[in-house]
Design an enzyme around this catalytic site. Structure first.
Site, PDB file in Angstrom:
ATOM      1  CG  ASP A 137      -1.852   1.185   1.255  1.00 42.45           C
ATOM      2  OD1 ASP A 137      -2.994   1.029   0.825  1.00 42.45           O
ATOM      3  OD2 ASP A 137      -1.440   2.284   1.708  1.00 42.45           O
ATOM      4  CE1 TYR A 182       0.272   7.833   2.669  1.00 35.32           C
ATOM      5  CE2 TYR A 182       0.909   5.617   2.021  1.00 35.32           C
ATOM      6  CZ  TYR A 182       0.026   6.471   2.641  1.00 35.32           C
ATOM      7  OH  TYR A 182      -1.095   5.954   3.242  1.00 35.32           O
ATOM      8  CG  HIS A 192      -4.764   9.725   0.617  1.00 42.45           C
ATOM      9  ND1 HIS A 192      -3.412   9.873   0.445  1.00 42.45           N
ATOM     10  CD2 HIS A 192      -4.911   9.132   1.836  1.00 42.45           C
ATOM     11  CE1 HIS A 192      -2.777   9.393   1.501  1.00 42.45           C
ATOM     12  NE2 HIS A 192      -3.663   8.952   2.351  1.00 42.45           N
ATOM     13  CE  LYS A 195      -3.962   4.743   0.900  1.00 43.15           C
ATOM     14  NZ  LYS A 195      -2.527   4.375   0.811  1.00 43.15           N
TER      15      LYS A 195
END
Length: 329
Positions: free
Chosen positions: A47, A52, A110, A77
């Site tokens: 994931d 990120y 997200h 996401k």
């Protein structure tokens, strides 16, 4: 041993235990070591997210692993600065380019709210200098329209499934009212101190798999963690005692509980021993299961990820579909 996978509403299989690659305020370069280690231990569910900043590391690790692409379930996401319907296809393509992939298995919204955007889709910050994001209120209310653009990604084969992240019951139901393709997943904070029972029931009734991020509690970014100082379930006296008596780790007890409730989990760790332990799960007995169920009445509910103060409204409000007002955070 417990079952190892669930079947999503599109017929695809998702491994029950995945690896969360979010590093918070840590160093993203760790992902270059964590993902290969996880794949060697047997993880087949990774994931990540555009926000990120580590999709390139994840992509390289997957390519260099030698594991066939179809054997790995990959989730990413779309971030809050790509919230226009016209942004969605490009947002996913950028993620695919970074991941060195032709498709992902699951693509998520997200968060349901949108940030104001600057050059190169950067987040516009509040003019007061408080560091908070400027919210695009109109787009933050238009997430059902964005969902239509997400559906087109399934049609063109860029993702096998689409889903939600950090959506409460109210917002999930609003998506369902107009969805042509149902969300396959809703990924939310879920642990013994925040079991999300109402949301779990809603998702079960509509064929949506609930996936637990922060399944062990934990502390995300400080700016969105008002309860960071409150101990999480890993340190709960009852769980520590149960784990000691059963020969499990506290994490194994919590993850087993989550899976027995019908949710998938994506714990985060950079420790190779814990990477292996988090895959070695066994069913709890009824007494153990009910003991963990009771913890929310004693210690919770505690939400560790809560951006309300950061964005200026309660994104988890179940009465009003926030944001309602066009007010600055």
């Amino acid at each position: 041993m417990m079952k190892s996978s669930f079947i999503l509403n599109n017929g695809c299989t998702i491994p029950i235990v995945g690896l969360d690659t979010f590093q918070g305020e840590g160093d993203n370069s760790k992902v270059k070591e964590i993902v290969p280690a996880a794949l060697k231990k047997g993880y087949r569910h990774i994931d990540t997210a555009s926000a990120y900043g580590n999709e390139k590391y994840v992509g390289l690790a997957i390519r260099e692993s030698g594991i066939p692409r179809d054997d790995i379930f990959i989730t990413t996401k779309r971030s809050q600065t790509w919230h226009k319907s016209s942004d969605v296809a490009e947002a996913l393509q950028r993620s695919l380019d970074d991941l060195l992939l032709d498709y992902v298995d699951l693509y998520l919204i997200h968060f349901p709210y949108a940030y104001g955007t600057g050059p190169n889709k950067s987040t516009v910050r509040h003019p007061s200098g408080n560091g908070k994001p400027v919210i695009d209120y109109e787009l933050s209310r238009a997430y059902p329209e964005v969902w239509k653009a997400m559906e087109a990604l399934v049609d063109n084969g860029k993702t096998k499934a689409i889903g939600l992240s950090n959506f409460n019951v109210l917002k999930t139901k609003r998506i369902l009212r107009s969805a042509r393709i149902k969300p396959a997943v809703n990924q939310v904070e879920l642990h013994p101190y925040l079991p999300q029972q109402e949301l779990l029931e809603c998702c079960n009734q509509n064929g949506i798999l609930l996936v637990a991020h922060q399944p062990l509690g934990g502390r995300p970014l400080r700016i969105v963690s008002p309860n960071a100082s409150r101990p999480g379930p890993l340190n709960d006296a009852k769980i520590l005692k149960m784990a000691s008596e059963s020969g499990r780790t506290p994490a194994q007890s919590i993850l087993s509980w989550a899976i027995q409730r019908g949710t998938a989990v994506i714990p985060k760790t950079s420790n190779e021993l814990r990477l292996a332990q988090n895959l070695e799960l066994a069913a709890l007995n009824e007494k153990e299961f009910e003991a963990i169920n009771s913890l929310v009445r004693e210690a919770g509910p505690i939400r560790y990820l809560d951006p309300s103060a950061h964005v200026g409204f309660d994104v988890f409000d179940e009465v009003s579909d926030e944001p309602v007002a066009d007010s600055a955070p």
